[in-house]
Design an enzyme around this catalytic site. Structure first.
Site, short mmCIF file in Angstrom:
data_model
loop_
_atom_site.label_atom_id
_atom_site.label_comp_id
_atom_site.label_asym_id
_atom_site.label_seq_id
_atom_site.Cartn_x
_atom_site.Cartn_y
_atom_site.Cartn_z
N ASP A 78 9.19 -6.15 -6.96
CA ASP A 78 8.46 -6.66 -5.84
C ASP A 78 8.16 -8.37 -6.30
O ASP A 78 7.89 -8.43 -7.40
CB ASP A 78 7.04 -6.06 -5.59
N GLU B 69 18.04 1.04 16.04
CA GLU B 69 17.35 2.20 16.45
C GLU B 69 17.06 1.83 17.92
O GLU B 69 16.53 2.83 18.78
CB GLU B 69 16.38 2.65 15.57
N CYS C 264 9.39 -2.20 1.61
CA CYS C 264 9.13 -3.40 1.78
C CYS C 264 9.30 -4.05 3.32
O CYS C 264 9.99 -3.41 4.11
CB CYS C 264 10.13 -4.49 0.94
N PRO C 265 8.82 -5.08 3.96
CA PRO C 265 8.77 -5.43 5.05
C PRO C 265 10.17 -6.00 5.43
O PRO C 265 10.97 -6.42 4.61
CB PRO C 265 7.77 -6.53 5.29
N ASP D 139 14.43 7.23 7.85
CA ASP D 139 13.67 7.65 9.11
C ASP D 139 13.64 6.42 10.08
O ASP D 139 13.01 6.26 11.17
CB ASP D 139 12.08 7.60 8.55
N THR E 159 12.09 4.49 4.80
CA THR E 159 11.05 4.92 5.74
C THR E 159 10.34 3.42 6.11
O THR E 159 9.27 3.65 6.90
CB THR E 159 10.10 5.93 5.13
N SER E 160 10.96 2.40 5.76
CA SER E 160 10.38 1.23 6.29
C SER E 160 10.85 0.29 7.36
O SER E 160 10.50 0.66 8.48
CB SER E 160 10.61 0.15 5.03
N ARG E 161 11.87 -0.12 7.33
CA ARG E 161 12.79 -1.04 8.29
C ARG E 161 14.15 -0.47 8.26
O ARG E 161 14.80 -0.91 7.33
CB ARG E 161 12.30 -2.49 8.30
N LYS F 157 0.91 -1.28 0.00
CA LYS F 157 0.10 -0.08 0.15
C LYS F 157 0.90 1.20 0.15
O LYS F 157 0.66 2.24 -0.56
CB LYS F 157 -1.05 0.10 1.16
N ILE F 158 1.85 1.30 0.67
CA ILE F 158 2.70 2.47 1.01
C ILE F 158 3.58 2.68 -0.21
O ILE F 158 3.63 3.67 -0.94
CB ILE F 158 3.70 2.44 1.97
N HIS G 17 12.02 8.02 13.10
CA HIS G 17 11.10 7.23 12.96
C HIS G 17 9.54 7.84 13.11
O HIS G 17 8.70 7.53 14.08
CB HIS G 17 11.17 6.17 13.88
#
Length: 335
Positions: A178, A267, A209-210, A262, A236-238, A158-159, A299
Site C-alpha cells: 500500500d 460487469e 484497493c480502489p 466477486d 472483492t474490490s473492483r 479498512k477492508i 458482486h
C-alpha cells in the site's frame, strides 16, 4: 428532497423505506424507485428530481450528467463507496454535487473474501453439488492448510486491514502492499513489501484497493508472471484491477492456481441482472466459467443486513445535510 433511485432491487426499497420512515418527519425524503440502471437512455426519467441515487453499475458519464443537469438534478448520491463510474469533472462543470457512502461494510466484504478463499480452496462448492446428486466421492477435492501460508494483501484500507487480521488469525504470514501503510497492520506484525516481492512470495493474494488510473489492470501479464506458480487470487474490490484476458492466459498455462472474483471489469449490464434465460453474452466472462478452479459471485460481498442499513442511513444523512445547505463530509470532488 425528491430522489430518483436507479437500478433498485427489493432490498434497496426495504432498507431505505425503513430507515426513511424512522427519521423525523422534517428529515424524511420523497423516494421514487426505478428498476432500470442509469444510462443515457434512462436519464430522462430523472427530470424534475433534485437528486438521483445510483449504485456501482450505473453509468454516470458526461452525457448522462448533462442530461441530469438539464432536468434540474443538483445532487448525485452514490449508495456505495466507489465512484469510478462517475465523471466528476462533468459533475463539477454542471454544478452537481456528488456524495457517497465511504465505509458501510468493511467487515462484511473482508469476511466474504475469506469465504471465497475457503470455498475455492476446500472445493466446498463442488462438494455441495456432488452430495446433492448422491455422489459422496472425495476425488479431486483436495485443498491446502492456510496455517503457515503466506497471504498477500494489496490495499490496506479498512477492508484490507480486517482481511489481514483474519488471515493472521488463521496462522498465516501476511505481506501487504500500500502507498500508505496502516498503523494497525504494522502493530499486528504485517510486513509491508514491494508489489514484486508480494507477488513472488504469496500463496494467496487478495485485492482490497480502489480502482483509479494508477491501479487499473494492476494485475496484468507482467505481475502475474512474477507470482508464485499455483497462487490463488481473490478480488472483492473492483473488476478493473484485473486484466481478465491476462488472467485467463495464466489459468490456461496453470501458472495461476485458482481465481475467486466477486467483481468483473465488464460487469455493467451483466451483474445484478438475471441472465439465466438468454445466457451470459460476455465471451470473456463465459470463458472464466469453463475453468474448474474459478469461482465467480455476482458482486454480493457488501450484501449484509448491517451494510444495507448503513448505506441507507448514510445516504439519507448526506441528502439531509445538503438540503440544509451544509458542507457534506462525504462529498466527492475532482482532485
Amino acid at each position: 428532497m425528491r430522489v430518483a433511485f436507479f437500478g433498485t432491487r427489493s432490498y434497496d426499497r426495504h432498507y431505505f423505506d425503513a430507515v426513511n420512515a424512522a427519521r423525523p418527519s422534517s428529515e424524511q425524503h420523497e423516494l421514487l424507485y426505478l428498476e432500470p440502471r442509469l444510462t443515457a437512455q434512462t436519464a430522462p426519467l430523472a427530470a424534475g428530481f433534485p437528486a438521483v441515487c445510483v449504485f456501482v453499475n450505473d453509468s454516470v458519464t458526461a452525457d448522462v450528467i448533462g442530461q441530469l443537469a438539464a432536468g434540474g438534478t443538483k445532487v448525485i448520491a452514490l449508495r456505495c463507496a466507489g465512484f469510478n463510474n462517475v465523471d466528476l469533472a462533468a459533475a463539477k462543470s454542471h454544478g452537481i454535487t456528488v456524495v457517497r457512502v465511504p465505509a458501510y461494510a468493511p467487515d462484511g466484504v473482508a469476511e466474504f473474501a475469506v469465504a471465497l478463499l475457503l470455498t475455492l480452496n476446500r472445493k466446498i462448492h463442488k462438494a455441495y453439488n456432488r452430495v446433492r446428486e448422491g455422489n459422496f466421492s472425495l476425488d479431486h477435492l483436495e485443498g491446502f492448510n492456510l496455517a503457515g501460508k503466506t497471504v498477500g494483501v494489496i490495499g490496506t484500507g479498512k477492508i484490507g486491514q480486517i482481511f489481514a487480521r483474519i488471515m493472521l488469525g488463521f496462522g498465516c504470514r501476511v505481506l501487504a502492499y500500500d502507498v500508505a501503510p496502516a498503523e494497525d497492520c504494522l502493530k499486528r506484525g504485517v510486513q509491508y513489501v514491494s508489489l514484486d516481492q508480494l507477488a513472488a512470495e504469496s500463496d494467496v493474494i487478495s485485492l482490497h484497493c480502489p480502482l483509479m488510473p494508477a491501479t487499473h489492470h494492476l494485475v496484468n501479464a507482467a505481475l502475474l508472471a512474477k507470482m508464485k506458480p499455483g497462487v490463488m487470487l481473490v478480488n472483492t474490490s473492483r473488476g478493473g484491477l484485473i486484466d481478465t484476458k491476462a488472467v485467463i492466459h495464466a489459468l490456461k498455462t496453470h501458472h495461476l492456481g485458482a481465481l475467486a472474483i466477486d467483481v468483473y471489469e465488464e460487469e455493467e449490464g451483466v451483474f445484478f441482472e438475471d441472465q439465466s434465460v438468454d445466457g451470459v453474452q460476455d465471451d470473456v466472462l463465459a470463458r472464466l466459467f469453463t475453468f474448474p478452479n474459478v469461482l465467480v459471485s455476482g458482486h454480493q460481498a457488501f450484501l449484509t443486513k448491517e451494510a444495507l442499513s448503513n448505506i441507507a442511513s448514510t445516504t439519507l444523512d448526506n441528502l439531509s445535510c445538503l438540503q440544509r445547505g451544509e458542507v457534506c463530509a462525504n462529498r466527492v470532488e475532482k482532485s
